[in-house]
Design an enzyme around this catalytic site. Structure first.
Site, PDB file in Angstrom:
ATOM      1  N   LYS A  63       0.812  -1.227   0.000  1.00  0.00           N
ATOM      2  CA  LYS A  63       0.000   0.000   0.000  1.00  0.00           C
ATOM      3  C   LYS A  63       0.841   1.271   0.000  1.00  0.00           C
ATOM      4  O   LYS A  63       0.395   2.307  -0.500  1.00  0.00           O
ATOM      5  CB  LYS A  63      -0.957   0.000   1.198  1.00  0.00           C
ATOM      6  CG  LYS A  63      -2.066  -1.039   1.091  1.00  0.00           C
ATOM      7  CD  LYS A  63      -3.059  -0.910   2.226  1.00  0.00           C
ATOM      8  CE  LYS A  63      -4.171  -1.935   2.091  1.00  0.00           C
ATOM      9  NZ  LYS A  63      -5.206  -1.763   3.134  1.00  0.00           N
ATOM     10  N   ASP A 103      -9.842   2.749   1.884  1.00  0.00           N
ATOM     11  CA  ASP A 103      -9.864   2.214   3.252  1.00  0.00           C
ATOM     12  C   ASP A 103     -10.435   3.263   4.204  1.00  0.00           C
ATOM     13  O   ASP A 103     -11.190   2.941   5.128  1.00  0.00           O
ATOM     14  CB  ASP A 103      -8.445   1.853   3.715  1.00  0.00           C
ATOM     15  CG  ASP A 103      -7.956   0.529   3.160  1.00  0.00           C
ATOM     16  OD1 ASP A 103      -8.794  -0.303   2.756  1.00  0.00           O
ATOM     17  OD2 ASP A 103      -6.735   0.325   3.130  1.00  0.00           O
ATOM     18  N   GLY A 126      -0.232  -1.476  15.137  1.00  0.00           N
ATOM     19  CA  GLY A 126       0.349  -1.733  13.826  1.00  0.00           C
ATOM     20  C   GLY A 126       0.632  -0.441  13.090  1.00  0.00           C
ATOM     21  O   GLY A 126       0.001   0.595  13.348  1.00  0.00           O
ATOM     22  N   TYR A 207     -11.372  -9.548   9.179  1.00  0.00           N
ATOM     23  CA  TYR A 207     -12.773  -9.953   9.063  1.00  0.00           C
ATOM     24  C   TYR A 207     -12.948 -11.469   9.061  1.00  0.00           C
ATOM     25  O   TYR A 207     -14.069 -11.974   9.164  1.00  0.00           O
ATOM     26  CB  TYR A 207     -13.387  -9.373   7.785  1.00  0.00           C
ATOM     27  CG  TYR A 207     -12.867 -10.022   6.512  1.00  0.00           C
ATOM     28  CD1 TYR A 207     -13.565 -11.067   5.902  1.00  0.00           C
ATOM     29  CD2 TYR A 207     -11.667  -9.613   5.940  1.00  0.00           C
ATOM     30  CE1 TYR A 207     -13.077 -11.669   4.743  1.00  0.00           C
ATOM     31  CE2 TYR A 207     -11.188 -10.195   4.792  1.00  0.00           C
ATOM     32  CZ  TYR A 207     -11.884 -11.224   4.204  1.00  0.00           C
ATOM     33  OH  TYR A 207     -11.402 -11.820   3.070  1.00  0.00           O
ATOM     34  N   GLY A 228     -13.787  -6.023  10.653  1.00  0.00           N
ATOM     35  CA  GLY A 228     -13.518  -5.206   9.480  1.00  0.00           C
ATOM     36  C   GLY A 228     -14.377  -5.479   8.265  1.00  0.00           C
ATOM     37  O   GLY A 228     -14.106  -4.914   7.196  1.00  0.00           O
TER      38      GLY A 228
END
Length: 245
Positions: A63, A103, A126, A207, A228
């Site tokens: 990302k 996101d 994180g 998730y 999520g």
């Protein structure tokens, strides 16, 4: 047929492929969605030169690393410093790649209904690409944020530095790590769960499984919990809008 896909490594478990494959089938859209596992980001140019792609999603660990390969970022992606959607723009046989971050859209829409007046401070577990979008959204909505990681860094706490008193003060805790994600479902972030109470909100970007050990431990202490999945639905829907601008 328009071609879309996901880059990351690994990309075996993919919500995006499931979402878009089903969408294309049910809405009779002439398009396909494939997985492109890129162990290193320097494989990216070879991919885009070999496939007539119309759009890509980006997942861990690329990302942030993909940004130098793009021609342009939208304002939100530039501020966040991470990209999870790439739009392919072709004009006069010239290809331009523009990066976006959906996101942030998915996370904001999923967490806002659950934030209470007392939720003013948030721990972000994180420091990967997803954490940057979470930090952006929380600060945008007036929360003070603090990153927590395994390693020490300026402005960043380690898990070992978290105390019961601190966890009682930071009432929103967001897990942006893959700890607890299928198939290693026994994993969880090493925070002082005994300090969590019924005023806390724990959010896990994972998730699968639906309820991670992180969420179970929070719920056992009386906290409200969210996974999520709604974030993923939201970011995927926003990606489709971007690709069809």
């Amino acid at each position: 047929m328009r071609q879309f896909g996901l880059i990351g490594y690994p990309v075996i478990q993919s919500f995006s492929k499931m979402y878009f494959t089903e969408k294309f089938a049910t809405e009779s859209i002439e398009a396909a969605y494939e997985l492109y596992p890129l162990e290193t980001i320097d494989l990216f140019p070879g991919l885009i030169n070999s496939k007539p792609l119309h759009g890509l999603n980006v997942t861990i660990p690329h990302k942030q690393a993909v940004i130098p390969y793009l021609d342009e970022l939208d304002e939100t992606a530039a501020e966040i410093g991470a990209v999870n959607v790439i739009r392919f723009l072709r004009e006069e046989n010239q290809l331009r790649l523009k990066g976006y971050n959906t996101d942030a859209i998915g996370f904001e829409n999923s967490i806002l209904p659950h934030l209470k007046p007392g939720h003013r401070k948030a721990l972000i577990l994180g420091t990967g690409g997803a954490s940057k979008a979470i930090d952006y959204v929380l600060r945008k909505n007036g929360l003070v944020t603090q990153f927590v990681s395994r390693t020490s860094s300026p402005g960043q706490l380690t898990y070992e530095e978290l105390t019961d008193d601190m966890i009682q003060e930071w009432l929103v805790v967001v897990n942006c790590t893959p700890l607890g994600m299928f198939p290693a479902v026994e994993g969880f972030p090493p925070i002082p769960y005994q300090g969590i109470g019924n005023n806390h909100l724990l959010y896990d970007v994972v998730y699968k499984p639906e309820e991670t050990v992180f969420l179970k431990k929070g719920k056992a202490q009386g906290a409200a919990t969210l996974n999520g999945l709604e974030m993923l639905w939201g970011q995927a829907a926003a990606a489709w809008e971007i690709w069809n601008q």
